[in-house]
Design a protein around this motif. Structure first.
Motif, PDB file in Angstrom:
ATOM      1  N   ARG A 217      24.363  24.722  -6.468  1.00  0.00           N
ATOM      2  CA  ARG A 217      25.517  25.639  -5.931  1.00  0.00           C
ATOM      3  C   ARG A 217      25.040  26.930  -6.326  1.00  0.00           C
ATOM      4  O   ARG A 217      24.190  27.359  -6.934  1.00  0.00           O
ATOM      5  N   ASP A 218      25.484  27.765  -5.764  1.00  0.00           N
ATOM      6  CA  ASP A 218      25.344  29.200  -5.718  1.00  0.00           C
ATOM      7  C   ASP A 218      26.861  29.819  -5.444  1.00  0.00           C
ATOM      8  O   ASP A 218      27.532  29.667  -4.529  1.00  0.00           O
ATOM      9  N   SER A 219      27.459  30.773  -6.556  1.00  0.00           N
ATOM     10  CA  SER A 219      28.478  31.206  -6.333  1.00  0.00           C
ATOM     11  C   SER A 219      28.878  32.198  -5.413  1.00  0.00           C
ATOM     12  O   SER A 219      30.019  32.503  -4.866  1.00  0.00           O
ATOM     13  N   ARG A 220      27.874  32.679  -4.630  1.00  0.00           N
ATOM     14  CA  ARG A 220      27.858  33.313  -3.383  1.00  0.00           C
ATOM     15  C   ARG A 220      27.884  32.754  -2.109  1.00  0.00           C
ATOM     16  O   ARG A 220      28.516  33.233  -1.114  1.00  0.00           O
ATOM     17  N   MET A 221      27.816  31.233  -2.219  1.00  0.00           N
ATOM     18  CA  MET A 221      28.384  30.564  -1.491  1.00  0.00           C
ATOM     19  C   MET A 221      28.992  29.283  -1.639  1.00  0.00           C
ATOM     20  O   MET A 221      28.581  28.172  -1.842  1.00  0.00           O
TER      21      MET A 221
ATOM     22  N   GLU B 144      14.135  31.962  -1.710  1.00  0.00           N
ATOM     23  CA  GLU B 144      14.860  32.170  -0.374  1.00  0.00           C
ATOM     24  C   GLU B 144      16.100  33.109  -0.282  1.00  0.00           C
ATOM     25  O   GLU B 144      16.687  33.109  -1.278  1.00  0.00           O
ATOM     26  N   SER B 145      16.142  33.844   0.541  1.00  0.00           N
ATOM     27  CA  SER B 145      17.349  34.931   0.331  1.00  0.00           C
ATOM     28  C   SER B 145      18.616  34.312   0.751  1.00  0.00           C
ATOM     29  O   SER B 145      18.806  33.276   1.373  1.00  0.00           O
ATOM     30  N   LEU B 146      19.649  35.109   0.216  1.00  0.00           N
ATOM     31  CA  LEU B 146      20.805  34.471   0.471  1.00  0.00           C
ATOM     32  C   LEU B 146      21.206  34.567   2.039  1.00  0.00           C
ATOM     33  O   LEU B 146      21.727  33.760   2.703  1.00  0.00           O
TER      34      LEU B 146
ATOM     35  N   GLN C 234      22.569  31.262   4.254  1.00  0.00           N
ATOM     36  CA  GLN C 234      23.788  31.391   4.997  1.00  0.00           C
ATOM     37  C   GLN C 234      23.678  31.207   6.502  1.00  0.00           C
ATOM     38  O   GLN C 234      24.420  30.180   6.993  1.00  0.00           O
ATOM     39  N   ALA C 235      22.800  31.754   7.043  1.00  0.00           N
ATOM     40  CA  ALA C 235      22.821  31.635   8.500  1.00  0.00           C
ATOM     41  C   ALA C 235      22.248  30.202   8.744  1.00  0.00           C
ATOM     42  O   ALA C 235      22.586  29.546   9.814  1.00  0.00           O
ATOM     43  N   MET C 236      21.305  29.604   7.860  1.00  0.00           N
ATOM     44  CA  MET C 236      20.959  28.199   8.093  1.00  0.00           C
ATOM     45  C   MET C 236      21.997  27.209   8.099  1.00  0.00           C
ATOM     46  O   MET C 236      22.071  26.279   8.830  1.00  0.00           O
ATOM     47  N   ILE C 237      22.777  27.441   7.108  1.00  0.00           N
ATOM     48  CA  ILE C 237      23.850  26.226   6.793  1.00  0.00           C
ATOM     49  C   ILE C 237      24.769  26.710   8.202  1.00  0.00           C
ATOM     50  O   ILE C 237      25.356  25.429   8.790  1.00  0.00           O
ATOM     51  N   SER C 238      25.221  27.694   8.453  1.00  0.00           N
ATOM     52  CA  SER C 238      26.113  27.879   9.794  1.00  0.00           C
ATOM     53  C   SER C 238      25.361  27.332  10.870  1.00  0.00           C
ATOM     54  O   SER C 238      26.061  26.639  11.774  1.00  0.00           O
TER      55      SER C 238
END
Length: 284
Positions: A10-14, A139-141, A145-149
Motif C-alpha cells: 500500500r502507499d498512502s499517496r495512492m 520507482e517514482s510515484l 500512478q500513470a501505469m495503474i491508470s
C-alpha cells in the motif's frame, strides 16, 4: 518447509489501490467472501478453483480473474498443489471515475462488469509489469500512478461489451434489509429481528437472501465486520482495537474469522500498513 507469508503493498499517496502477493497458495484457503473494492487477480503459477457467485471453474497460470465489488467469491488450491497469484484491489469510486472519463459510463455511477476471466497474454504480462512497478520501492510515484491508470483503462476498454447475467430482480425488502445490516454490522441482529423487518419466515429469508447475495444474512454481516476490521488495520490500529471496532468482543474469534476470510492473520495484514507508514516517513 517454510511457507512464505502473503505480502500486502500500500502507499498512502495512492489510497485507491492495494496489492496482495502470494508466492505459495497451498496454505491459502478462503471462505466465500466479498470486497467493497473492485479487484483483478493474476494466477502466476499453478492452478486453482475460482468460485464466483454460482459459478465454479478452474483457472491457471496466465489467467486473470475480475471480481465486482460485493460479489461473493473464493479462490482455493486444487489437491494442495502449488499455486501463486497477485491481486489488485481498486477503490470503486476511483474506477468509476476512470470509466466515466473514458466514456464507458453514461453517469459517474458504478455498473458491474460482465467479464470474469481474461486469458489474453498481453493483459497478463501487463499486469505482472504493473505489479513489479508497484512493489519497486525505487520507482517514482508519478510512474506508478500513470501505469495503474493506463493499464486499467486498457482493461476497461476491452471488457465493457461483455453481457452481464444476473438473477431475477431483488425484492425491495431484501435490499432494505441488506442496507440495515450494512449500517449495523457490528451489532448482534437475530434472525427473528430480520424476519420482522422483511416479513419472511426464517427459512424463506435465508434461501432468498442467499440467492441474491450468495451469503446467508449472518455470513453477510460477518463479512461486513471483517471489512471494517481491515479498514481499521490499514490505519495502523491495534488488533484489539480493530476487533472491538468490528464488533468482535472475543479477539481470538476475530483472528480466526479474519484468517478464514482473508487468508492472512490480522497481524500480517496490519504489518504492511505499519511498514508503509515507516517507509513514507523515511522518504520525507
Amino acid at each position: 518447509m517454510v511457507i512464505p507469508k502473503p505480502v500486502f503493498w500500500r502507499d498512502s499517496r495512492m489510497p485507491y489501490v492495494e496489492l496482495r502477493k502470494v508466492a505459495d497458495g497451498r496454505q491459502v484457503c478462503y471462505a466465500p467472501h466479498s470486497h467493497t473494492q473492485w479487484s483483478i487477480g493474476a494466477i502466476t503459477e499453478g492452478q486453482s478453483t475460482f468460485c464466483y457467485r454460482q459459478d465454479r471453474c478452474q483457472v491457471g497460470a496466465g489467467d486473470l480473474v475480475l471480481i465486482n465489488p460485493d460479489w461473493v467469491h473464493a479462490c482455493n488450491p486444487i489437491d494442495n498443489q502449488p499455486w501463486a497469484y497477485l491481486m489488485l484491489y481498486i477503490d470503486t469510486q476511483w474506477l468509476t471515475a476512470l470509466r466515466y472519463r473514458l466514456g464507458l459510463l453514461k453517469a459517474p455511477e458504478w455498473e458491474d462488469i460482465g467479464t470474469a476471466i481474461i486469458s489474453e497474454r498481453r493483459f497478463y504480462l501487463g499486469y505482472c509489469d504493473l505489479a513489479a512497478c508497484l512493489l519497486n520501492s525505487q520507482e517514482s510515484l508519478a510512474v506508478k500512478q500513470a501505469m495503474i491508470s493506463e493499464y486499467l483503462a486498457d482493461v476497461m476498454l476491452s471488457v465493457e461489451d461483455e453481457p452481464l447475467l444476473l438473477p431475477d430482480k431483488m425484492p425491495g425488502v431484501l435490499r432494505e434489509l441488506a442496507d440495515y445490516l450494512d449500517e449495523n454490522a457490528i451489532k448482534e441482529i437475530t434472525i427473528e429481528e430480520m424476519c420482522l423487518r422483511c416479513g419472511y419466515s426464517a427459512g424463506h429469508l435465508i434461501r432468498t437472501f442467499k440467492l441474491h447475495f450468495n451469503l446467508t444474512p449472518h455470513a453477510y454481516q460477518v463479512n461486513r465486520r471483517i471489512q471494517q476490521g481491515q479498514r481499521e488495520l490499514k490505519q495502523g490500529r491495534s488488533i484489539v482495537d480493530a476487533a472491538l471496532s468490528a464488533g468482535f468482543t472475543d479477539q481470538p474469534h476475530f483472528q480466526r474469522t479474519f484468517k478464514r476470510m482473508i487468508a492472512a492473520t490480522p497481524n500480517e495484514y496490519r504489518q504492511s500498513s505499519v511498514k508503509e507508514k515507516i517507509d513514507t516517513a523515511a522518504h520525507k
